[in-house]
Every structure is written in structure tokens, then in C-alpha cells.
Design a protein around this motif. Sequence first.
Motif, short mmCIF file in Angstrom:
data_model
loop_
_atom_site.label_atom_id
_atom_site.label_comp_id
_atom_site.label_asym_id
_atom_site.label_seq_id
_atom_site.Cartn_x
_atom_site.Cartn_y
_atom_site.Cartn_z
N ASN A 289 -3.75 1.85 6.03
CA ASN A 289 -5.18 1.67 5.85
C ASN A 289 -5.97 2.98 5.84
O ASN A 289 -7.19 2.96 6.02
N SER B 38 -8.30 0.09 3.76
CA SER B 38 -7.90 -1.25 4.18
C SER B 38 -8.01 -2.27 3.05
O SER B 38 -7.26 -3.25 3.02
N ASN B 39 -8.94 -2.07 2.12
CA ASN B 39 -9.07 -3.00 1.00
C ASN B 39 -8.39 -2.47 -0.26
O ASN B 39 -8.56 -3.01 -1.36
N THR C 205 0.19 5.33 0.65
CA THR C 205 -0.88 6.22 1.10
C THR C 205 -0.48 7.69 1.09
O THR C 205 -0.92 8.48 1.91
N ASP D 160 -11.09 5.21 4.47
CA ASP D 160 -10.60 3.87 4.79
C ASP D 160 -9.96 3.27 3.53
O ASP D 160 -10.56 3.29 2.45
N HIS E 138 0.85 -1.19 0.00
CA HIS E 138 0.00 0.00 0.00
C HIS E 138 0.89 1.24 0.00
O HIS E 138 1.88 1.31 0.71
#
Length: 274
Positions: free
Chosen positions: A136, A219-220, A128, A217, A126
Motif C-alpha cells: 500500500n 492502497s487503491n 510496489t 499511498d 500490487h
Amino acid sequence: MMKTLTIKHLMPFAVCAFAAWITTACSNNDVAQQEADALAKQKAKASFTGSQPNGNMGSATRTTATYTLGGSANVKWGATDKIFVKDDAGIFQQSSAATFLNPASQARATFYLNSGSFTQANHEVHYTGENGTSANAVTIAATQAQATANNFSHLGVSGDCGTATAAKGNGGYTFTLNHKASYLCFVPRCMNTELGPNIFLTKITVKADKAIAGVYDFSNGSLVGKTPISGASNTITLTTGNFSLNTTTSDITKNGAYMVIAPGTYNFTITYTI
């Protein structure tokens, strides 16, 4: 001046344009970064080498990208970028800052992981944003700034994000980042040739019928169909550096302005402040 625009379905990299910020000077900060990179490599438990999509660019100090109207976007890593990688125990670990294999082209960078165990064939990655502190959560900034026309060097701090699946091989892992935010490109013009030379763009405000910024969010690994978990805003304001509107046709080099936005379907009201 007011202009209403309906976006049917704004998906990642749907409407976008980008520019590179090239630097060549060497400083004490560069030396310190090289020493930090070497130390991170010595301590590393695993290395993850990531490529940006269509990466074909020069050196830069932060995540940014270039784009030609009607073409594809080229993105590159920034010197302070870090990634999060899910380890064998299913826990995301944060990497050290990017290390560049070729300083002349930052479309490819290596990130070292100093904690966690990485032995599987594939690991989830990930990204971000430049200021990301969690694997997440992604923050799409409600206030963004662009000092120079046709320069998207605020991409990383305004809410850029992405995911990848890193594959094991040759003593480390490799991946190509898949960007998940969306981007708007504005190329305003003035049809009045007498008025144009006296008009300068100072701000663009986009107001939507629902939230387009805030903390989401992640997270996925997706922002599609989500509402912010905090700091929701239906408005994004981009402050610009007095870009010239002395053009009767679209000229991205004179006043191209860029905004990061959450993907979705919206009704927009766009206000240009001059």
C-alpha cells in the motif's frame, strides 16, 4: 542551460523510453537463486504468473524496459522483484522473488505465495517497485541515477509500480501488470557543431510547482491526484554518466535519459547540467 516546459496531463507511460540490460554469465548467485526458487515452489500455497505489457525482451537482473521514440514500451521483470497478492481474508501477502519460465525472456515470471489462502476466482495484485516493502505504499525517488545512455535499468528502484487482477486457471493464477507511475524521457541536443564535441551531460533536475516525488499511498492501486504522505519533494534530480551532446538531432542512443515521476499535471522547470 534552462528550459521551461508545461506538461498538460502526465499519465502512466505518457512520455517514456526504455532500454534493456542483457546479462549472460552464470554465477554462484544464479545457482543459489535456482535453489531458492525450487524451495519456494515446494512450499507454495499458490502460484501467480505475471506478464509485463508488450514484453519482448532478453534477460536482465532488475525491472527495466525498452522504448523507441514514438513507439510503445516493453517492460520486463527483475530477478529480485516480488508482488503482493490479497488473499481470501483480504490481507496482502508478499510473494517469493520472481521465477522465470524462460530465462531468455523475462517479460513473464511466476511468483509463489507461501502464506495466506487463495481459492477465489480472482485476486488483487500490487507491485510496489524493486525495493517495495508494502502493498500500500510506493516511493518515487527524489534522487535517481543512470550511468549509461539509453538505459532505464533504474526503473524498478526509482518508483515503478503497478496493479493487476489475477485470474484462476490451470492450477494457478495469471495476470498482466498495469503500470501506474509516469516516466519522462530526455533527448537533449546541441546545435553548435563546434561546441558539441566538448559538451557532456552530467545531471538533469526537474522542478515542479507541486510534489512529484515522495512516499505515496497506494492502497487503491493508483497515484493519480495524490500528494505524498511523507518525504514530499517538488524536485527530482537524475545523475547521468557524462552523456555526449555531440548531436544536432535527437539521438536516443547517445544521450537518452529517463526519470520516474508521479502522474499529474505540472509546470516544470528543467535544468541540464553540463
